[in-house]
Design an enzyme around this catalytic site. Structure first.
Site, PDB file in Angstrom:
ATOM      1  N   CYS A 125      16.872 -64.026 -34.457  1.00 39.04           N
ATOM      2  CA  CYS A 125      17.139 -65.566 -34.908  1.00 39.04           C
ATOM      3  C   CYS A 125      18.141 -66.084 -34.136  1.00 39.04           C
ATOM      4  CB  CYS A 125      17.230 -65.978 -36.434  1.00 39.04           C
ATOM      5  SG  CYS A 125      18.725 -65.652 -36.821  1.00 39.04           S
ATOM      6  N   GLY A 126      18.358 -67.259 -34.084  1.00 42.86           N
ATOM      7  CA  GLY A 126      19.457 -68.093 -33.446  1.00 42.86           C
ATOM      8  C   GLY A 126      20.623 -67.329 -33.311  1.00 42.86           C
TER       9      GLY A 126
END
Lengths: 93, 157
Positions: A10-11
């Site tokens: 994820c980010g």
């Protein structure tokens, strides 16, 4: 057979990947699949992708090489989760 | 590990936020968390900066939600601030530069140790799967109702 390995990206690796990792582990275990699930930041994917069988990402990633990638938010929203689980099982066969 | 119910309180709820854009929403909840001592002064700007690069809008089967958050260094004590929006505000969809989602519920996270707060994150995400519940929550008229609805939903699980 060696354990299959899934990488969740994820980010920034703070919140969403933590949840997604756990959810995937829980679901696959309940389906009788013994898997290793790790998490990382999107930027770490190029360095890690090669040692995994599958990448599940909540954000666009680059540098995943030959490792298949499933991009989905279903493990956060519940929308379409069954289809994604099937897809993951298919890719890990 | 503690579930979501340990991280929410009436003090950390804003009803009917009236804001022009996503960053102004984030600012209002950030200010609240700062005033109550949960986050450092740098938190709000850090959440806004992160939202620009890694947006957190999610499209559910009920109303659109967003979970703005940032790195642990900006956080004193973990908490979740909750906001309901007067009118929907466009957030970018998580993992997507182009698509937006009309957000009506905000769950702004102050996380300082993801592994410790896993149960909280899981119970929060569990709420997103129930579209009808999210619609109810969005229509709550006061802070105590928001908390009561969430506690009741968590007790069901």
């Amino acid at each position: 057979m060696a354990k299959k390995k899934v990488l969740v990206a994820c980010g920034t690796g703070i919140a969403t990947s933590t949840v997604v990792v756990n959810k995937i582990k829980e679901i696959l275990t309940s389906k009788g699949l013994d898997v290793v699930v790790d998490q990382c930041k999107a930027a770490e994917v190029p360095g890690k992708a090669a040692s995994y069988d599958l990448i599940v990402a909540t954000t666009p990633i680059t540098g995943s090489g030959d490792t298949p990638v499933i991009r989905t938010l279903s493990f956060l929203t519940g929308v379409g989760i069954d289809k994604d689980v099937e897809l993951i099982m298919e890719k890990l066969k | 590990m503690k579930g979501l119910s340990s991280y929410i309180s009436e003090d950390l709820v804003l009803i009917h936020i009236d804001a022009e854009d996503e960053f102004l929403c984030i600012e209002q909840l950030g200010n609240l968390l700062y005033k109550k001592g949960f986050v450092k002064e740098t938190y709000t700007q850090a959440v806004i900066d992160r939202e620009k690069v890694y947006p957190t809008g999610l499209s559910t089967s009920g109303v659109g939600v967003a979970i703005p958050h940032t790195d642990a260094v900006h956080v004193n004590k973990p908490a979740v601030a909750i906001g309901t929006l007067k009118k929907p505000v466009l957030f970018h969809l998580m993992g997507d530069d182009e698509q937006t989602v009309e957000v009506q519920l905000l769950f702004q996270l102050a996380i300082n140790e993801p592994s410790e707060q896993l149960e909280m994150l899981q119970s929060l995400v569990g709420l997103f799967a129930d579209g009808e519940f999210l619609k109810c929550l969005q229509q709550a008229e006061d802070e105590s109702t928001v908390i009561a609805l969430i506690q009741a939903e968590l007790a069901k699980a």
